[in-house]
Design an enzyme around this catalytic site. Structure first.
Site, mmCIF file in Angstrom:
data_model
loop_
_atom_site.group_PDB
_atom_site.id
_atom_site.type_symbol
_atom_site.label_atom_id
_atom_site.label_comp_id
_atom_site.label_asym_id
_atom_site.label_seq_id
_atom_site.Cartn_x
_atom_site.Cartn_y
_atom_site.Cartn_z
ATOM 1 N N ILE A 79 -42.333 169.781 42.306
ATOM 2 C CA ILE A 79 -41.473 169.475 41.175
ATOM 3 C C ILE A 79 -41.369 170.680 40.243
ATOM 4 O O ILE A 79 -42.346 171.423 40.066
ATOM 5 C CB ILE A 79 -41.981 168.205 40.431
ATOM 6 C CG1 ILE A 79 -41.011 167.756 39.338
ATOM 7 C CG2 ILE A 79 -43.388 168.364 39.933
ATOM 8 C CD1 ILE A 79 -41.298 166.363 38.782
ATOM 9 N N CYS A 80 -40.202 170.879 39.693
ATOM 10 C CA CYS A 80 -39.951 171.859 38.637
ATOM 11 C C CYS A 80 -40.285 173.285 39.087
ATOM 12 O O CYS A 80 -39.772 173.763 40.070
ATOM 13 C CB CYS A 80 -40.717 171.436 37.377
ATOM 14 S SG CYS A 80 -40.266 172.321 35.873
ATOM 15 N N GLY A 81 -41.140 173.974 38.370
ATOM 16 C CA GLY A 81 -41.487 175.358 38.670
ATOM 17 C C GLY A 81 -42.099 175.546 40.039
ATOM 18 O O GLY A 81 -42.012 176.625 40.628
ATOM 19 N N VAL B 26 -41.015 174.158 42.725
ATOM 20 C CA VAL B 26 -39.876 174.329 43.630
ATOM 21 C C VAL B 26 -39.414 175.794 43.588
ATOM 22 O O VAL B 26 -39.071 176.367 44.615
ATOM 23 C CB VAL B 26 -38.717 173.378 43.284
ATOM 24 C CG1 VAL B 26 -37.529 173.603 44.210
ATOM 25 C CG2 VAL B 26 -39.181 171.923 43.352
ATOM 26 N N ALA C 163 -38.022 168.069 43.311
ATOM 27 C CA ALA C 163 -37.469 167.407 42.129
ATOM 28 C C ALA C 163 -37.357 168.401 40.985
ATOM 29 O O ALA C 163 -38.064 169.409 40.949
ATOM 30 C CB ALA C 163 -38.359 166.238 41.709
#
Length: 195
Positions: free
Chosen positions: A97-99, A101, A149
């Site tokens: 998720i987030c960073g 990714v 995500a």
């Protein structure tokens, strides 16, 4: 006993994994472990977290590798790279998720997967990211053994990760709906309380 390993770097986004962490921790057949490059990390929200394992100490089977976003995913760690590489090569579940990714894109791990993230433009800045056509503007995307995500998608991330480890769509949705709908909305939809 199955193991979910949550990678928490310093300045990790504590809200991103909270739902998944709490739902898995309540199951009798799952154990939660945390891993990092440091023995203790602090979340963006100020939580001090003593980590279970340093990356170099990981030698167990990981049934679900969870990469929680935050402000430190510009990390240079061969050990972390190898953990992720091994998990993906063996087609074992990974949820990012987030960073986190961004890290996957930077290291070329997204090339064979449909995915999402915070922004396509961010990922396109990485030389090892060559398939922007596989980016979907959705809160979360699940493709084979990988869930991705954006940083505002903690509930969708949780729902997809639960499906990734074998929960049915209906079961995963019901667990997450308690938080998505709230107590009264959940009770109205499911005609029960917390079951």
């Amino acid at each position: 006993m199955k193991t979910a390993l949550f990678v928490l770097l310093d300045q990790y986004a504590d809200w991103e994994g909270a739902y998944l962490l709490s739902l898995l921790n309540q199951r009798n057949d799952w154990q939660i472990k945390t891993a990092s490059n440091l023995p203790q990390v602090e979340s963006i929200g100020g939580l001090q977290t003593v980590v279970d394992l340093k990356f170099s100490e990981i030698n167990q089977r990981i049934d679900l590798l969870v990469l929680i976003g935050g402000n430190s995913w510009n990390i240079h760690s061969q050990e972390l790279y190898r953990i992720i590489e091994k998990q993906l090569l063996h087609e074992m579940p990974v949820a990012a998720i987030c960073g986190a990714v961004d890290y996957l894109a930077k290291h070329g791990f997204l090339e064979e997967y449909k995915h999402t993230g915070n922004a396509r433009a961010v990922l396109q800045a990485f030389p090892n990211y060559r398939t922007p056509e596989n980016f979907y503007e959705r809160q979360a995307v699940s493709d084979r053994n990988l869930v991705t995500a954006n940083g505002t998608a903690a509930l969708e991330f949780t729902e997809f990760a639960l499906q990734l480890i074998g929960d049915s769509l209906i079961q995963a949705k019901k667990e997450v709906d308690l938080y998505r709908l709230g107590y009264y909305g959940y009770r109205e939809k499911y005609s029960d309380t917390f079951s």
